[in-house]
Scaffold this motif. Structure first.
Motif, PDB file in Angstrom:
ATOM      1  N   GLU A 175      -4.704  14.723 -12.240  1.00 46.26           N
ATOM      2  CA  GLU A 175      -3.984  13.538 -12.733  1.00 46.26           C
ATOM      3  C   GLU A 175      -2.666  13.379 -11.976  1.00 46.26           C
ATOM      4  O   GLU A 175      -2.276  12.253 -11.623  1.00 46.26           O
ATOM      5  CB  GLU A 175      -3.728  13.670 -14.229  1.00 46.26           C
ATOM      6  CG  GLU A 175      -4.975  13.479 -15.074  1.00 46.26           C
ATOM      7  CD  GLU A 175      -4.744  13.735 -16.553  1.00 46.26           C
ATOM      8  OE1 GLU A 175      -5.592  13.305 -17.361  1.00 46.26           O
ATOM      9  OE2 GLU A 175      -3.727  14.382 -16.903  1.00 46.26           O
ATOM     10  N   ASN A 189      -0.654   9.591  -5.487  1.00 48.99           N
ATOM     11  CA  ASN A 189      -1.396   8.632  -4.663  1.00 48.99           C
ATOM     12  C   ASN A 189      -1.017   7.201  -5.038  1.00 48.99           C
ATOM     13  O   ASN A 189      -0.695   6.373  -4.174  1.00 48.99           O
ATOM     14  CB  ASN A 189      -2.896   8.880  -4.860  1.00 48.99           C
ATOM     15  CG  ASN A 189      -3.783   8.018  -3.973  1.00 48.99           C
ATOM     16  OD1 ASN A 189      -3.611   6.816  -3.875  1.00 48.99           O
ATOM     17  ND2 ASN A 189      -4.744   8.643  -3.331  1.00 48.99           N
ATOM     18  N   ARG A 190      -1.029   6.921  -6.341  1.00 46.47           N
ATOM     19  CA  ARG A 190      -0.745   5.558  -6.802  1.00 46.47           C
ATOM     20  C   ARG A 190       0.693   5.154  -6.489  1.00 46.47           C
ATOM     21  O   ARG A 190       0.954   4.038  -6.034  1.00 46.47           O
ATOM     22  CB  ARG A 190      -1.009   5.482  -8.305  1.00 46.47           C
ATOM     23  CG  ARG A 190      -0.963   4.077  -8.872  1.00 46.47           C
ATOM     24  CD  ARG A 190      -1.361   4.048 -10.341  1.00 46.47           C
ATOM     25  NE  ARG A 190      -0.343   4.666 -11.181  1.00 46.47           N
ATOM     26  CZ  ARG A 190      -0.502   5.824 -11.825  1.00 46.47           C
ATOM     27  NH1 ARG A 190      -1.637   6.495 -11.702  1.00 46.47           N
ATOM     28  NH2 ARG A 190       0.458   6.305 -12.590  1.00 46.47           N
ATOM     29  N   TYR A 234      -3.425  12.003  -8.546  1.00 43.25           N
ATOM     30  CA  TYR A 234      -3.676  10.565  -8.612  1.00 43.25           C
ATOM     31  C   TYR A 234      -2.365   9.791  -8.781  1.00 43.25           C
ATOM     32  O   TYR A 234      -2.171   8.729  -8.168  1.00 43.25           O
ATOM     33  CB  TYR A 234      -4.636  10.255  -9.756  1.00 43.25           C
ATOM     34  CG  TYR A 234      -4.833   8.775  -9.989  1.00 43.25           C
ATOM     35  CD1 TYR A 234      -5.394   7.977  -8.995  1.00 43.25           C
ATOM     36  CD2 TYR A 234      -4.435   8.175 -11.180  1.00 43.25           C
ATOM     37  CE1 TYR A 234      -5.569   6.608  -9.194  1.00 43.25           C
ATOM     38  CE2 TYR A 234      -4.598   6.822 -11.382  1.00 43.25           C
ATOM     39  CZ  TYR A 234      -5.161   6.036 -10.391  1.00 43.25           C
ATOM     40  OH  TYR A 234      -5.321   4.686 -10.577  1.00 43.25           O
TER      41      TYR A 234
END
Length: 611
Positions: free
Chosen positions: A139, A145-146, A142
């Motif tokens: 998580e 990344n976002r 991610y």
């Protein structure tokens, strides 16, 4: 849908609602005529209550760990609330249930404090990924990344994919190669980075490019390395070094805020490569704590920034210092009370093969202003006092000194500094310090080949003021013993590394964009014109069609995630990592291929090696 809600979203406001959940059985607890089950999915855990009637059904068809279960029931307020989970105020009074799939007994317990070792968990990685600790890591990955994509989009960057099947142009690590069936005897390579492609995109006019991209290096795996890894790869046109530094300081600060809710408002410190090497012993210093290195034999200090101090240790008749190429010291704060046993243990630590020193000298700076050392018979109190002053030691500190060959000693003192920082609790995982390291040498000297090699890569530009030095001098080294006197040894690269808590998380440079200078660089690295054209003719040709000034940076995405997650291992933040031998033990890869495939590829193996 198999569910109306997830196992992590129901709260007191949902009481009396009928819901359907689906997930995995975490635990089963029988209490007489009722049974409690913890049902888990990616989002959390919800407690289920099976009443007397359904409990009898469970006796006939018992639930086991990791069974896939669907239940329908009414949300109720729990009498014994669990404050450790977000759903701990409620439970589901189950009205009906369905076993969607049974599970074999897992090879290890699927919980944070699992009993599975690394090898077992890697073999059953699809089960390990169910654990909450691993889920949190992915998580976080991610989220990084976002946040990266959000920031770069706001700054006008464009995500452009580049090929994975390319030409082999080995300059750093070994390439992974892929045989081509349609072109017998020829091979693709997997990219070590998209370096040349992103430069070509600058030539093409896409002045702000990025990718979060897989890269591949077929190298012997050192600690915490993977044969495939992920980069945040970025390039900009019409920029100078300062533009790059400002842009990507902004990226990392944006990630800190989005992922950790940290407002990193202070200016990012900048340090030259030479200052980093001589003050900290390495080019990625951890500046969360001080404990700088003091050079007690500065005649060998290439940085030239420390006054001559040979008189501190010369003339004492202590051969270990007199005959050493370099003598380096650190002052350990508040450690003068270390016992003989503790100091002996540190001495043994520096003698390990990984560190490689013959021994260690210590000087205790007592609180009363006196000194006690392991070399008292060679050095007077005044000498010890002078050494302590130069090492910036205070009363109550312990000075540790290493002597020997320059490169090994510098690495050893750096390792010792970091080890003591860890032991003394100075390397706090919840504290973050960013640093730019600048002004690297453009070249390193490869003694075994008597030639220059690129410290970064062959597309890095010299500092603007050093371009003429590179163009106007012959790279040939006439006398290998005096390579430091060659003009190329003083050329600085227009390059920069970003360091976070003693880890290099990103590195880049302003690129060469003129054909003449790029050909000179290839020549300096020992490439003939023919070899340069064979390997990089496409890039040299592109530079003849209006290549703009450009530069970029690549961040180690896995490493950044690991640091933000408080882990030493990037493997914890990769869904399906390889082990330390580069094997995927879950897939059992790499593996042999059958003879038919080999024939199609026109590849013949050495039969003895195959056997």
């Amino acid at each position: 849908m198999f569910r109306s809600h997830t196992c992590g979203e129901l709260r007191l406001q949902n009481v009396n609602s009928q819901v359907t959940l689906a997930g995995w059985v975490q635990t089963v607890r029988k209490f007489g005529s009722i049974t409690f089950v913890d049902l888990r999915d990616r989002y959390g855990i919800t407690q289920l209550l099976f009443g007397e009637e359904l409990n009898a059904m469970l006796d006939e068809n018992p639930l086991g760990r990791e069974f896939v279960l669907q239940v329908t029931g009414i949300v109720s307020e729990r009498s014994n609330k669990n404050k450790n989970i977000p759903t701990g105020d409620i439970e589901i009074n189950v009205e009906s249930f369905k076993i969607l799939n049974k599970s074999a007994v897992p090879p290890f317990t699927i919980q944070d404090d699992t009993d599975g070792g690394d090898d077992l968990r890697m073999k059953y990685r699809f089960l390990d990924l169910r654990r909450n600790a691993v889920k949190k890591n992915l998580e976080l990955r991610y989220a990084v990344n976002r946040a990266t994509r959000d920031y770069l989009h706001q700054q006008g960057f464009m995500d452009i994919e580049t090929p994975f099947l390319i030409k082999s142009t080995p300059e750093g690590a070994r390439d992974f190669v892929v045989p081509s069936r349609m072109n017998p005897g020829q091979f693709y390579a997997l990219p070590q980075s998209p370096q040349t492609f992103k430069q070509l995109l600058m030539v093409s006019g896409y002045d702000r490019y990025y990718q979060i991209v897989k890269c591949f290096r077929d190298e012997d795996l050192r600690a915490d390395r993977q044969p495939e890894f992920t980069q945040i790869d970025c390039e900009m046109a019409f920029v100078e070094q300062e533009d790059i530094l400002n842009m990507f300081e902004g990226l990392i600060k944006y990630i800190f805020k989005a992922v950790k809710n940290i407002d990193y408002t202070e200016a990012v410190e900048r340090m030259t490569w030479e200052d980093a090497m001589w003050n900290y012993g390495n080019d990625k210093p951890d500046i969360r704590f001080d404990m700088k290195v003091a050079n007690l034999k500065s005649a060998f200090n290439k940085a030239g920034s420390i006054v001559a101090t040979g008189e501190l240790i010369n003339g004492a008749g202590f051969g270990v210092f007199d005959n050493a190429e370099t003598v380096l010291a650190i002052a350990v704060p508040g450690a003068s009370e270390y016992t003989r046993k503790q100091i002996d243990e540190l001495t043994d630590w520096v003698k390990r093969p990984q560190v490689g020193m013959q021994g260690m000298v210590n000087i205790k700076c007592n609180a009363d202003g006196t000194f006690k050392s392991s070399v008292d018979k060679f050095f007077s109190e005044d000498k010890l006092k002078a050494i302590a002053a130069f090492a910036n030691a205070k009363p109550g500190d312990l000075i540790l000194i290493l002597a020997g060959p320059e490169e090994r000693t510098r690495k050893a003192i750096s390792d010792l500094r970091l080890e003591l920082g860890e032991r003394l609790g100075l390397r706090k995982k919840n504290e973050y310090r960013l640093l730019w390291v600048l002004d690297f040498p453009l070249f390193e000297y490869a003694e075994e080949d008597n030639r220059w090699v690129a410290r970064h890569h062959p597309f890095t530009s010299p500092k603007p003021s050093h371009i003429e030095v590179m163009i106007n001098n012959d790279p040939v080294i006439e006398n290998a013993a005096e390579y430091l006197k060659h003009p190329y040894s003083n050329i600085k690269a227009n390059a920069y590394d970003m360091v976070l808590n003693g880890n290099e998380i990103g590195g880049g440079s302003i690129r060469i964009f003129q054909r003449e200078l790029q050909e000179k660089m290839f020549s300096a690295l020992g490439m003939s014109k023919e070899e340069a054209l064979h390997k990089f003719g496409f890039l040299l040709g592109a530079f003849e069609y209006g290549a703009p000034p450009h530069g970029g940076i690549a961040f180690g995405f896995d490493r950044l995630c690991a640091i933000l997650g408080g882990s030493e291992s990037i493997r914890d933040f990769i869904a399906f990592p390889k082990n330390n031998s580069g094997r995927d033990v879950m897939l059992d890869a790499p593996a042999t291929i059958d003879d038919k495939q080999l024939q199609e590829l026109q590849i013949q193996l050495d039969l003895e090696k195959k056997a």
